[in-house]
Design an enzyme around this catalytic site. Structure first.
Site, PDB file in Angstrom:
ATOM      1  N   GLU A 137       0.928  -1.075   0.126  1.00 52.97           N
ATOM      2  CA  GLU A 137       0.229   0.053   0.216  1.00 52.97           C
ATOM      3  C   GLU A 137       0.633   1.348  -0.175  1.00 52.97           C
ATOM      4  O   GLU A 137       1.199   2.275  -0.968  1.00 52.97           O
ATOM      5  CB  GLU A 137      -1.335   0.009   1.300  1.00 52.97           C
ATOM      6  CG  GLU A 137      -2.057   0.797   1.329  1.00 52.97           C
ATOM      7  CD  GLU A 137      -2.734   1.439   2.287  1.00 52.97           C
ATOM      8  OE1 GLU A 137      -4.039   1.759   2.859  1.00 52.97           O
ATOM      9  OE2 GLU A 137      -2.586  -0.235   3.240  1.00 52.97           O
TER      10      GLU A 137
ATOM     11  N   SER B  29      -4.724   2.619   9.440  1.00 51.72           N
ATOM     12  CA  SER B  29      -3.153   2.775   9.121  1.00 51.72           C
ATOM     13  C   SER B  29      -2.228   3.824   8.646  1.00 51.72           C
ATOM     14  O   SER B  29      -3.274   5.144   7.998  1.00 51.72           O
ATOM     15  CB  SER B  29      -3.018   1.247   8.590  1.00 51.72           C
ATOM     16  OG  SER B  29      -3.603   1.472   6.924  1.00 51.72           O
TER      17      SER B  29
END
Length: 559
Positions: free
Chosen positions: A252, A287
């Site tokens: 990511e 996150s």
């Protein structure tokens, strides 16, 4: 066929641990106990004021699981809702050329391109489309990308973006319903992609923090249902691997780094030789990621980047790069809020006469809420149990007092097994040494929380002026001080006042962002950073980077 959702780091991420960490959970109660005296004396014993309770609306149930799709009239997007955890912002230099055409509306022919008349390779179509669905913690978003093959590798032209809520993780126990929730997004793709190209237009669904928090069985059920539903209902092919997956946090971050630096023209084959890639810091709901290319001079060459999962070797644009990356699961904005509220509640339970008991009827004073504001907060009591308490900023809310709570949440003093560490015991080369002058771009919640308060008339499609990190601290002080302060600084901006009055946690959000940058990553307060949302209409974040990797892997069509 069963399609696994696990990456190499899945078990660690599922347990609440970031990649490369030892197998242990953060015992927040231990940190809270250690800091109870430090913070408690500062604000628990101060004067109290009476504040009316303002109840929150109940969370939506499955009966509200199909809200209308949020339609955005052009390829550029407005900011999704306040709790949209994975929004993607951007900035761009003035030298970045406008990509033409910039939307389907101005595209003279969806089957052709204005850049050439024949593809570079006869084995490839002149243009191709690709679909990337970002299944975030609070919503799902589709990015419909158009590429042309005038050169040796696919070149991005423009995107169409649409979103819907809630996220896949809200459909626990209802995997078929979760899969059907993506239909409005895929139906949009059916209207954009020409019929003759649909069977060669790859689609991937990559889930982020929301599904990472679910158990393996629950997340696998949703992933498999989504895969089968798309296969049965839509003509788009899946890539050879990783068609529908829970994305590893490190991917990511790296994909976001590729997106930013691809659009800023710092890593492409035609980029200027002296172009230096930006560091990318992305703050989602569950996150947060940091990715940068360390620079080790001759005097530091023997140190270099130590081996581990934080090391990401990438070949892109004809160059080999070694990146530092880390994804902190549990340190996104929504997760940070929850951690702060738990610490505050726990410390309140230590007051004389409380004996560790939670009193849901009593007001809890929280220094991370703006003064004079009230917020109902759900405190988890176990796997399937929680209690709702009422917290208030009263007259104790302040940037400085909130920072003392955040020092516990950041776990700055955690054991550092591989030195040097940033926070939470995670190895990171010093930014002062390994990235002393490089440019830094802050994405997602960084943009969404800071830019509304700057009140400047700036377009999200153009570069935001560099600002020092101390600006975030200044804004936090002003927000945490309450309505009198808001009126002084933003009284002429009713839309800002409305936002602040409706969101007591804006004080917490800004304070956490500053703590993450200065206390966590150890940037200096004077360090300049940039905020961004889009570049020439293209959403930033990991999606474009992941899609470039997907279309660059070869064309695979459905029979």
């Amino acid at each position: 066929m069963f399609f696994t959702t696990r990456s190499n780091n899945y078990d660690r991420l599922e347990g609440g641990l970031g990649p490369g960490r030892t197998s242990r959970k953060v015992a927040w109660k231990k940190f809270a106990m250690g800091g109870a005296v430090l913070i408690g004396l500062v604000w628990f014993l101060g004067p109290r004021s009476s504040v009316d309770l303002i109840p929150d609306l109940p969370p939506p149930g499955l009966e509200d699981a199909f809200p209308p799709i949020v339609h955005i009239p052009s390829t550029t997007t407005s900011s999704p809702s306040e709790d949209d955890a994975d929004k993607t912002p951007a900035t761009s230099p003035s030298s970045q050329p406008t990509l033409v055409p910039i939307s389907p509306e101005t595209d003279p022919d969806l089957l052709k391109t204005v850049h050439c008349t024949v593809p570079h390779s006869p084995d490839l179509p002149l243009v191709q489309y690709a679909l990337m669905i970002d299944a975030g913690s609070t919503g799902s978003r589709i990015h419909i990308y158009k590429f042309h093959n005038c050169g040796p590798s696919p070149t991005f032209e423009y995107e169409v973006f649409r979103m819907t809520q809630p996220g896949l993780s809200q459909y626990v126990g209802f995997p078929a319903t979760a899969a059907e929730s993506l239909d409005p997004l895929l139906d949009e793709a059916m209207t954009v992609v020409p019929q003759s190209l649909r069977k060669c237009t790859p689609v991937a669904v990559k889930a982020t923090a929301g599904l990472r928090f679910l158990g393996p069985k629950q997340s696998d059920d949703i992933i498999n249902a989504v895969h089968q539903h798309i296969l049965d209902k839509y003509p788009f092919p899946f890539p050879e691997k990783d068609g529908v997956v829970i994305m590893d946090g490190k991917d990511e971050g790296v994909y976001a780094w590729i997106t930013v630096n691809y659009l800023l023209n710092t890593i492409r084959g035609d980029s200027p030789k002296d172009a230096s890639p930006y560091a990318v810091l992305d703050l989602g709901g569950g996150s947060t990621q940091i990715v940068f290319e360390p620079e080790f001079g001759d005097e530091k060459a023997d140190e270099g980047l130590k081996e581990g999962e934080h090391k990401y070797e990438l070949e892109f644009g004809g160059a080999k790069r070694v990146l530092y990356q880390h994804s902190y699961l549990g340190y996104g904005l929504k997760s940070a809020r929850a951690s702060v509220h738990r610490v505050v509640q726990f410390m309140d339970s230590l007051r004389p006469g409380k004996n560790g008991v939670i009193d849901s009827m009593r007001m809890i004073h929280n220094p991370c809420l703006a003064q004079g504001t009230v917020k109902k907060v759900e405190i988890p009591m176990g796997e399937d149990d929680s209690v709702t308490v009422t917290m208030t900023g009263s007259d104790v809310g302040s940037f400085e007092a909130c920072n003392r709570v955040l020092e516990l949440v950041m776990a700055k003093d955690d054991v550092c097994e591989l030195k040097p560490c940033s926070f939470n015991g995670v190895y990171q080369p010093s930014l002062m040494d390994a990235f002393p002058t490089g440019k830094t771009l802050l994405l997602s919640y960084f943009y969404d929380r800071v830019t509304p308060l700057l009140t400047a008339d700036l377009s999200p499609d153009h570069p935001q002026p560099p600002m020092s990190i101390s600006t975030i601290a200044t804004l936090a002080r002003q927000v945490c001080a309450g309505k009198t302060s808001w009126t002084e600084y933003w009284g002429e901006y009713p839309e800002v006042m409305d936002e602040l009055e409706g969101r007591p946690e804006w004080c917490l959000d800004l304070s956490f962002q500053h703590a993450l940058l200065v206390l966590g990553y150890e940037f200096g307060d004077a360090r300049e950073v940039q905020l961004g949302k889009r570049i020439e209409g293209t959403e930033l974040g990991w999606c474009l980077g992941a899609t470039i990797a997907m279309v660059g892997g070869g064309l695979r069509c459905r029979v």
